[in-house]
Write a protein that holds these residues in place. Structure first.
Motif, short mmCIF file in Angstrom:
data_model
loop_
_atom_site.label_atom_id
_atom_site.label_comp_id
_atom_site.label_asym_id
_atom_site.label_seq_id
_atom_site.Cartn_x
_atom_site.Cartn_y
_atom_site.Cartn_z
N PHE A 89 38.77 41.81 29.03
CA PHE A 89 38.55 41.26 30.36
C PHE A 89 39.11 42.21 31.42
CE2 PHE A 89 38.27 37.48 27.77
CZ PHE A 89 37.31 36.70 28.39
N LEU A 90 38.69 41.97 32.66
CA LEU A 90 39.21 42.70 33.81
C LEU A 90 39.48 41.67 34.91
CD1 LEU A 90 39.40 45.92 34.34
CD2 LEU A 90 37.58 45.50 35.98
N ARG A 91 40.61 41.82 35.59
CA ARG A 91 40.89 40.95 36.74
C ARG A 91 40.49 41.66 38.03
NH1 ARG A 91 46.75 39.62 39.23
NH2 ARG A 91 46.25 41.63 40.18
N LEU A 92 39.71 40.96 38.84
CA LEU A 92 39.38 41.43 40.18
C LEU A 92 39.98 40.46 41.18
CD1 LEU A 92 35.60 42.34 39.74
CD2 LEU A 92 37.57 43.87 39.56
N THR A 93 40.42 40.96 42.32
CA THR A 93 41.00 40.09 43.33
C THR A 93 40.08 40.00 44.55
OG1 THR A 93 42.20 41.63 44.78
CG2 THR A 93 43.20 41.11 42.64
N ALA A 94 40.20 38.89 45.26
CA ALA A 94 39.39 38.66 46.46
C ALA A 94 40.15 38.99 47.73
CB ALA A 94 38.94 37.20 46.48
N PHE A 95 41.25 39.75 47.62
CA PHE A 95 42.10 40.03 48.77
C PHE A 95 41.64 41.22 49.58
CE2 PHE A 95 45.38 37.85 46.04
CZ PHE A 95 45.50 36.74 46.85
N GLY A 96 40.52 41.83 49.21
CA GLY A 96 40.05 43.01 49.93
C GLY A 96 39.36 42.65 51.23
N LYS A 97 38.92 43.69 51.93
CA LYS A 97 38.14 43.50 53.14
C LYS A 97 36.73 43.05 52.75
CE LYS A 97 40.70 47.16 55.53
NZ LYS A 97 40.59 48.49 56.16
N ARG A 98 36.10 42.24 53.60
CA ARG A 98 34.78 41.69 53.29
C ARG A 98 33.77 42.79 53.01
NH1 ARG A 98 33.12 36.99 55.05
NH2 ARG A 98 35.12 36.40 54.11
N GLU A 99 33.76 43.82 53.84
CA GLU A 99 32.78 44.89 53.65
C GLU A 99 33.00 45.63 52.34
OE1 GLU A 99 35.86 46.38 56.78
OE2 GLU A 99 34.84 44.50 56.21
N ASP A 100 34.26 45.76 51.91
CA ASP A 100 34.55 46.41 50.62
C ASP A 100 34.08 45.55 49.46
OD1 ASP A 100 35.63 48.61 51.83
OD2 ASP A 100 37.72 47.99 51.57
N CYS A 101 34.30 44.22 49.57
CA CYS A 101 33.84 43.32 48.51
C CYS A 101 32.32 43.38 48.37
CB CYS A 101 34.28 41.89 48.81
SG CYS A 101 36.03 41.57 48.52
N ILE A 102 31.61 43.37 49.48
CA ILE A 102 30.15 43.41 49.44
C ILE A 102 29.68 44.74 48.86
CG2 ILE A 102 28.09 43.49 50.89
CD1 ILE A 102 29.49 41.48 52.77
N GLU A 103 30.29 45.84 49.33
CA GLU A 103 29.91 47.16 48.82
C GLU A 103 30.19 47.26 47.31
OE1 GLU A 103 28.92 51.18 48.27
OE2 GLU A 103 28.37 49.77 49.84
N ALA A 104 31.34 46.76 46.88
CA ALA A 104 31.69 46.82 45.46
C ALA A 104 30.70 46.03 44.61
CB ALA A 104 33.11 46.28 45.25
#
Length: 409
Positions: free
Chosen positions: A386-401
């Motif tokens: 598994f991999l843990r991802l966090t939602a604490f980033g900037k919105r534009e970074d989350c969308i780009e990722a």
């Protein structure tokens, strides 16, 4: 000559996030122009609520005037913050606490690591697996974990697997243990326990004279109605549980440092002769000896979280992160990944495709998609794959990722 505490030598190399940092630095040397998106370490990106900033500015001004200057404060915390905590975090849920049962600290990580000092080194313990590394490492340091086996498990630790097969709900131990660590909403899986499921743990603790350390650092992210925000919502929990909370992810205090621990007067442990000892005065003695208290400026900032303006601003920040989580869940699911968490917590627990190991999946995302996550195996044996991802980033970074991941998948 001075002798080293040999238990420190049992620790597995570097702390998990230090290993991640090394790999990232190596990547940056060979890929200096890469646009790296970090969704790994759970630091926040939104600024402090304006109400907190204003309160801290006022507190700084007080420190500049001899008439309002504050020197050493109470090790347990200032009454104004403790009273706000009781009024807003517990009283609305029908939980009655006295001010002397709450201890303000410099964050949940410190208290989580230090609370074990109240207990003998030979207590048996249980942890959910995967788990926040501090729970295990702090017990290794005092010799409580035993010895490390070839399977990556410690001999004096009962592991409670949280897997796809059991919907990430750990089974109650089939034997008695002295100490249990629970974290809900969970880090790293982002999953939760219902009121009925948490009651089973409290009932077990009462029946087996077991102490529960309950990490509620992410309770403010809960969205569903049947998920308890505090273990003290369960009848009898004040006899068997210590609860630890944080303002880091709630109000962005990761760099300011403030949290608190609740130790009810009822909770106790036994001495070697079986006499019951209250843990509250022991923790108070520990804090008075080893801790000089959280700064006045910081506590004034934390108090402002509970003002009407502060509560509104904190909610906006949490909503921002949870919208990130919703976007991530949606896009990852569309891309064909198996995704867990992200509904009542800011963490996404992502199953690696094609039977990849956690670290191989980490490296693939780093080098092929320029995205950083946290390898699940770093949280325990059951985190492998598994991999843990966090939602604490900037919105534009989350969308780009997410766009990158969909193309890659």
């Amino acid at each position: 000559m001075a002798l080293v505490n040999e238990h420190f030598l049992k620790l597995q190399g570097n702390y998990l996030f230090a290993d991640i940092a090394k790999r990232i630095n190596a990547f940056k040397v060979t890929h200096p122009g890469a646009n790296l998106i970090r969704l790994g370490i759970g630091d926040v990106t939104r600024p402090l609520p304006p109400a907190c900033i204003e309160a801290m500015h006022r507190a700084v001004d007080e420190m500049a005037d001899a008439r309002t200057f504050h020197g050493y404060g109470p090790e347990q915390g200032y009454d104004f913050l403790i009273e706000a905590i009781i009024k807003h975090d517990f009283a609305p849920r029908g939980i009655n606490l006295s001010p002397s049962e709450i201890f303000i600290s410099d964050g949940a990580k410190s208290d989580t690591g230090n609370i074990g000092e109240l207990l003998r080194w030979d207590n048996s313990m249980a942890i959910t697996d995967p788990v926040y590394p501090v729970y295990v490492d702090s017990n290794i340091m005092c010799g409580r974990s035993g010895t490390l086996g070839k399977d990556g498990k410690w001999s004096n630790v009962t592991y409670l697997p949280c897997t796809i097969e059991n919907n990430f709900v750990p089974e109650i131990p089939n034997h008695r243990v002295d100490l249990i660590y629970l974290c809900y909403p969970n880090n790293p899986t982002g999953t939760t326990l219902t009121h009925e499921q948490l009651k089973q743990w409290v009932d077990y603790a009462i029946a087996n004279d077991t102490l529960i350390i309950f990490d509620a650092a992410y309770e403010a992210y809960i969205r569903e109605p049947n998920v308890p925000h505090s273990i003290y919502e369960i009848r009898g929990a004040k006899k068997v549980a210590i609860e630890i909370r944080s303002f880091s992810k709630t109000a962005g205090f990761t760099g300011v440092r403030c949290g608190y621990t609740v130790i009810p007067k009822e909770v106790s442990a036994a001495d070697i002769e079986g006499k019951r000892i209250q843990l509250n005065p022991l923790w108070n003695r520990r804090q008075c000896t080893k801790f000089n208290g959280t700064s006045y400026i910081t506590q004034r900032g934390a108090e402002a979280i509970y003002t009407p303006e502060g509560q509104k601003q904190v909610k906006e920040t949490i909503d921002y992160y949870m919208e990130n989580a919703r976007i991530m869940r949606q896009e990852l699911t569309r891309a064909g990944f198996n995704v867990y968490g992200g509904i009542n917590a800011p963490y996404i627990w992502l199953k690696a495709p094609k039977e990849l190991t956690s670290w191989k999946f980490f490296d693939k995302l780093l080098y092929e998609v320029n995205i950083v996550g946290t390898p699940g195996v770093g949280f325990g044996p059951s985190g492998e794959g598994f991999l843990r991802l966090t939602a604490f980033g900037k919105r534009e970074d989350c969308i780009e990722a997410m766009q990158r991941l969909r193309k890659w998948a």
